[in-house]
Design a protein around this motif. Sequence first.
Motif, mmCIF file in Angstrom:
data_model
loop_
_atom_site.group_PDB
_atom_site.id
_atom_site.type_symbol
_atom_site.label_atom_id
_atom_site.label_comp_id
_atom_site.label_asym_id
_atom_site.label_seq_id
_atom_site.Cartn_x
_atom_site.Cartn_y
_atom_site.Cartn_z
ATOM 1 N N GLY A 52 0.785 -1.351 -0.017
ATOM 2 C CA GLY A 52 -0.092 -0.050 0.107
ATOM 3 C C GLY A 52 0.602 1.197 -0.040
ATOM 4 O O GLY A 52 1.903 1.250 0.723
ATOM 5 N N ALA A 55 1.451 5.596 2.682
ATOM 6 C CA ALA A 55 2.597 6.321 3.522
ATOM 7 C C ALA A 55 2.094 6.504 4.942
ATOM 8 O O ALA A 55 2.947 7.597 5.316
ATOM 9 C CB ALA A 55 3.386 7.154 2.616
ATOM 10 N N ARG A 58 2.143 10.380 5.127
ATOM 11 C CA ARG A 58 3.310 11.402 5.517
ATOM 12 C C ARG A 58 3.870 11.819 4.141
ATOM 13 O O ARG A 58 4.311 10.702 3.419
ATOM 14 C CB ARG A 58 4.297 10.858 6.380
ATOM 15 N N ASP A 83 -1.340 -0.776 -4.098
ATOM 16 C CA ASP A 83 -2.692 -0.026 -3.803
ATOM 17 C C ASP A 83 -2.376 1.499 -3.448
ATOM 18 O O ASP A 83 -1.452 1.684 -2.642
ATOM 19 C CB ASP A 83 -3.109 -0.944 -2.422
ATOM 20 N N LYS A 116 -8.238 4.259 -5.962
ATOM 21 C CA LYS A 116 -9.729 4.431 -5.381
ATOM 22 C C LYS A 116 -10.043 5.834 -5.592
ATOM 23 O O LYS A 116 -9.427 6.883 -5.609
ATOM 24 C CB LYS A 116 -9.585 4.263 -3.986
ATOM 25 N N SER A 179 -14.437 -0.342 -1.061
ATOM 26 C CA SER A 179 -14.082 -0.386 0.253
ATOM 27 C C SER A 179 -14.769 0.081 1.407
ATOM 28 O O SER A 179 -15.501 0.971 1.246
ATOM 29 C CB SER A 179 -12.567 0.593 0.130
ATOM 30 N N ASN A 180 -14.487 -0.308 2.524
ATOM 31 C CA ASN A 180 -15.160 0.096 3.810
ATOM 32 C C ASN A 180 -16.651 -0.119 3.710
ATOM 33 O O ASN A 180 -17.420 0.764 4.226
ATOM 34 C CB ASN A 180 -14.684 1.583 4.136
ATOM 35 N N MET A 235 -0.991 -1.211 11.741
ATOM 36 C CA MET A 235 -0.284 -0.039 11.687
ATOM 37 C C MET A 235 1.153 -0.087 12.327
ATOM 38 O O MET A 235 1.699 0.953 12.859
ATOM 39 C CB MET A 235 -1.068 1.131 12.162
ATOM 40 N N GLY A 236 1.598 -1.380 12.094
ATOM 41 C CA GLY A 236 3.296 -1.510 12.682
ATOM 42 C C GLY A 236 3.058 -2.264 13.966
ATOM 43 O O GLY A 236 4.295 -2.954 14.241
ATOM 44 N N ARG A 241 6.356 -2.762 16.189
ATOM 45 C CA ARG A 241 6.474 -1.430 16.596
ATOM 46 C C ARG A 241 5.639 -1.164 17.860
ATOM 47 O O ARG A 241 4.746 -1.766 17.935
ATOM 48 C CB ARG A 241 6.047 -0.562 15.475
ATOM 49 N N ALA A 305 4.704 0.218 4.002
ATOM 50 C CA ALA A 305 6.147 0.315 4.441
ATOM 51 C C ALA A 305 6.662 1.705 3.972
ATOM 52 O O ALA A 305 6.128 2.004 2.965
ATOM 53 C CB ALA A 305 7.063 -0.986 3.883
ATOM 54 N N GLU A 313 11.963 -7.427 4.890
ATOM 55 C CA GLU A 313 11.412 -8.112 6.188
ATOM 56 C C GLU A 313 10.206 -8.693 6.068
ATOM 57 O O GLU A 313 9.706 -9.792 6.385
ATOM 58 C CB GLU A 313 11.446 -7.408 7.534
ATOM 59 N N ILE A 314 9.185 -7.918 5.492
ATOM 60 C CA ILE A 314 7.847 -8.250 5.451
ATOM 61 C C ILE A 314 7.836 -9.363 4.361
ATOM 62 O O ILE A 314 7.242 -10.563 4.508
ATOM 63 C CB ILE A 314 7.009 -7.147 4.958
#
Length: 339
Positions: A52, A55, A58, A83, A116, A179-180, A235-236, A241, A305, A313-314
């Motif tokens: 996705g 970000a 940010r 995405d 979207k 979505s949603n 979210m991490g 995280r 990411a 890592e993922i």
Amino acid sequence: MTSKTKAKPKSKVARSRTPRSAAPSPSPVPTPPPDELPLAGTDRRHPSLGLGLWAQGRWGQEDERRTRATLGRAIELGIRWFDTAEVYGGGRSERILGDGLAHAGTLNPPAFVTTKVSWEHLRPGVLRAALFGSLQRLALPKVELYLVHAPNAHVPIGETMGELAQLAKEGRVGSVGVSNFDVDELEAARAALGSVPLVVNQVRYSLLTPDDGEAVLGYCRDHSIVVEAYSPLAMGLLAGRYLDSEGPSPELRRQDPNIFGPERLPSLLERARGLRKLAKDEGVPLPSIALHWLACRGVAPIFGASRPEQVEEILHAWGVRPSDEVLERADTLAGGRRA
Ligand SMILES: NC(=O)c1ccc[n+]([C@@H]2O[C@H](COP(=O)([O-])OP(=O)(O)OC[C@H]3O[C@@H](n4cnc5c(N)ncnc54)[C@H](OP(=O)(O)O)[C@@H]3O)[C@@H](O)[C@H]2O)c1
């Protein structure tokens, strides 16, 4: 059944994985699906893991530079499902994706691009203009999948779906999704689309935040709608995280009070630490548990990411399949709120 797993090569997303058994499993964690999922009404397949490009909102210059590098690494490592959305960074995300794909040249297998339309652009003429804006930023003649980002009770669903069906018939979008959407909204969207299938519902769904996903999963299975899980790592949290000293930034706390708000966070942290311990004891990466818990439900996760190393890592974690027993224990450990 062994509880340890071995790491598989991390270079390709589109691996072929042999299902453990053709027979239906009596366990609450079903047999893993094939790597790619059928896309209703088409001969195409839906990738089982995507990146996705929100970000996490940010969009400073440095963030943008890292997002470009992250995308480049993902393409190199074989990720093909990306995405994005017109609202992400006010179009910056689509532009970065367009640039990255243009830079990569011809990809084999080709990219599977999802974008979207904003909930503010659901009237027919506006929707058409929004798609053309997205295609321009993406520098693509069409997108594989075009989703309604979220429902808008002020716009009749028939108007939106009528225009989307038309755009699909014109070949500007490969398939149509949402979505949603809850079950009632899905039902209305399907009815309004007529002969054009509704192929995807993208919802928040993770081991720690299962509610939206579980509310629609049965309906989506019954109607051959792929469930895409956003925020699959909570979210991490499910990548480890915020579990020790570093807490989420005030910006993140504001952005998502459902995860980072003071009522939810302590309990989520406690469960995430329990899951981390399980992962450590079993010798698997924590994100393996998070991602395969979804994959075993036939759900396709879209992870986020912000650095190339996170993609590495993922993907490594995706290549490690925890045993069914570990996934069941994870389900129990994570399920305090549902119990
Ligand atoms: N349809 C919708 O309404 C909707 C809503 C939200 C998201 N989405 C889609 O879903 C995508 C993913 O959402 P998300 O970003 O919330 O997903 P997520 O996968 O749950 O969380 C991603 C975050 O986890 C951290 N992370 C990832 N890998 C890590 C690693 N190896 N080690 C440590 N931390 C790691 C990163 O945080 P840092 O960046 O802080 O390091 C990353 O930004 C979005 O990009 C978007 O495409 C859709």
